[in-house]
Design an enzyme around this catalytic site. Structure first.
Site, mmCIF file in Angstrom:
data_model
loop_
_atom_site.group_PDB
_atom_site.id
_atom_site.type_symbol
_atom_site.label_atom_id
_atom_site.label_comp_id
_atom_site.label_asym_id
_atom_site.label_seq_id
_atom_site.Cartn_x
_atom_site.Cartn_y
_atom_site.Cartn_z
ATOM 1 C CB SER A 26 7.363 -3.052 -1.547
ATOM 2 O OG SER A 26 7.878 -1.864 -2.012
ATOM 3 C CG HIS A 57 12.727 -2.486 -3.064
ATOM 4 N ND1 HIS A 57 12.131 -2.771 -4.254
ATOM 5 C CD2 HIS A 57 11.796 -1.890 -2.314
ATOM 6 C CE1 HIS A 57 10.882 -2.361 -4.228
ATOM 7 N NE2 HIS A 57 10.652 -1.807 -3.059
ATOM 8 C CG HIS A 79 11.064 2.988 -5.900
ATOM 9 N ND1 HIS A 79 11.856 2.033 -5.319
ATOM 10 C CD2 HIS A 79 9.827 2.455 -6.009
ATOM 11 C CE1 HIS A 79 11.119 0.950 -5.095
ATOM 12 N NE2 HIS A 79 9.892 1.179 -5.497
ATOM 13 C CE1 TYR A 81 11.434 5.492 -2.491
ATOM 14 C CE2 TYR A 81 9.453 5.163 -3.791
ATOM 15 C CZ TYR A 81 10.422 4.684 -2.924
ATOM 16 O OH TYR A 81 10.376 3.376 -2.520
ATOM 17 C CD GLU A 82 15.439 3.822 -4.692
ATOM 18 O OE1 GLU A 82 16.524 3.378 -4.301
ATOM 19 O OE2 GLU A 82 14.715 3.225 -5.507
ATOM 20 C CB ALA A 109 3.203 -2.988 -2.472
ATOM 21 C CG MET A 207 5.015 5.946 -4.121
ATOM 22 S SD MET A 207 5.887 6.159 -2.578
ATOM 23 C CE MET A 207 4.525 6.544 -1.458
ATOM 24 C CB SER A 208 7.103 1.499 -8.524
ATOM 25 O OG SER A 208 6.076 0.551 -8.370
ATOM 26 C CG ASN A 231 -1.909 0.741 1.816
ATOM 27 O OD1 ASN A 231 -1.013 0.241 1.130
ATOM 28 N ND2 ASN A 231 -2.301 1.987 1.662
ATOM 29 C CG HIS A 243 7.975 0.817 3.766
ATOM 30 N ND1 HIS A 243 7.622 0.552 2.455
ATOM 31 C CD2 HIS A 243 9.194 0.234 3.942
ATOM 32 C CE1 HIS A 243 8.578 -0.171 1.874
ATOM 33 N NE2 HIS A 243 9.534 -0.368 2.752
HETATM 34 N N1 HPA Z 1 0.247 4.976 -1.621
HETATM 35 C C1 HPA Z 1 1.318 4.978 -2.453
HETATM 36 N N2 HPA Z 1 2.092 3.930 -2.628
HETATM 37 C C2 HPA Z 1 1.781 2.803 -1.978
HETATM 38 C C3 HPA Z 1 0.687 2.720 -1.109
HETATM 39 C C4 HPA Z 1 -0.134 3.879 -0.926
HETATM 40 O O1 HPA Z 1 -1.105 3.887 -0.173
HETATM 41 N N3 HPA Z 1 0.666 1.460 -0.609
HETATM 42 C C5 HPA Z 1 1.717 0.803 -1.174
HETATM 43 N N4 HPA Z 1 2.395 1.613 -1.996
#
Ligand code: HPA
Length: 269
Positions: A26, A57, A79, A81-82, A109, A207-208, A231, A243
């Site tokens: 991302s 993406h 992903h 989750y998609e 990320a 998540m990847s 973050n 996001h």
């Molecule tokens: N959690 C999960 N996935 C992420 C995060 C997070 O804080 N930041 C970027 N992708």
């Protein structure tokens, strides 16, 4: 189906000898701009190729050069989750294998689980925890790619990590090293989960990446993984991730990541 997609890509992009493939996370598509003599094809135009659906993406496969090294770049990933079946990710990795790829670079990320890893940090992934509950190798095993019960020891190839550390040092670039934990998503974690994951031994959450690494390790690819910490994970400090924040922070780190990977790809073994 895998062969058909691979043949199409070879022909369409005139791909000949792509030792290395890179999956861009991302907000990290800046790397693709560095490629010379590029040709690209949209995922939707490749026969039997899955489609990605997340903003940030893009959904194209690019072939280009860094120095004299041919690289295949997946700009847009799949992903779980998609709603993709985990085996879809194995299929994408097998297509790369058919193209001749021996080394996979995965970027993502991620949220920080440790206050010592602030947003903006680049983190070399030394290992992972698969907390997604899913696995791309579920189903009938294709012995042509790898064994039924593959080892994940040193999936993140030690000599590639060493090389990456040396380049970072030379570039005076701070590079942390840690464990990446994958959740299925798409929601960000609760603060209780974030505390728990930190205690489990993880340093970053996302998540990847893990399904790609499992599939690539299964078929004996060398792997380098880098997380951009975008973050603090939820509640680690008094914060709520978004996001948008992820994309903005990834964009800020993109130039450093690109410099690191460019030298990594062109540098001598
Ligand atoms: N959690 C999960 N996935 C992420 C995060 C997070 O804080 N930041 C970027 N992708």
């Amino acid at each position: 189906m895998i062969k058909k997609a691979a043949d199409f890509i070879k022909q369409k992009l005139k791909s000949e000898n792509p030792d290395t493939a890179i999956i861009l996370g991302s907000g990290l598509s800046g790397f693709a701009a560095m490629l010379k003599n590029k040709s690209a094809v949209a995922y939707k135009d490749i026969p039997d190729f899955p489609q990605s659906t997340v903003s940030g993406h893009k959904g194209e496969l690019i072939r280009g050069f860094i120095g004299d090294k041919e690289v295949i770049c997946l700009n847009g990933r799949f992903h779980l989750y998609e709603g993709h079946e985990p085996s879809v990710i194995a299929k994408v990795i097998h297509i790369l294998k058919e193209l001749g790829v021996k080394r996979l670079i995965v970027t993502n990320a991620a949220g920080s689980l440790q206050t010592t890893l602030p947003p903006g940090t680049l983190m070399l992934i030394k290992d992972h925890i698969n907390f997604s509950g899913k696995n791309p190798l579920v189903g009938k095993n294709d012995d042509n790619y790898g064994p039924r019960f593959p080892s994940m020891n040193n999936a993140y190839t030690p000599k590639l990590r060493q090389k990456c550390r040396e380049i970072a040092q030379k570039q005076q670039l701070e590079l942390a090293e840690g464990v990446y934990l994958m959740v299925l998503g798409p929601n960000f974690e609760t603060s209780a989960e974030v505390r728990a994951f930190g205690r489990l031994g993880a340093d970053a959450v996302g998540m990847s990446t893990v399904p790609e690494v499992i599939a690539a390790a299964h078929c004996s690819m060398e792997i380098l993984g880098i997380s951009v910490i975008t973050n603090y994970a939820a509640g680690l400090v008094d914060n709520t991730p978004s996001h948008q924040e992820t994309l903005e922070e990834a964009d800020k780190a993109s130039a450093r990541l690109t410099a690191l990977l460019t030298e990594f790809i062109t540098g001598e073994e």
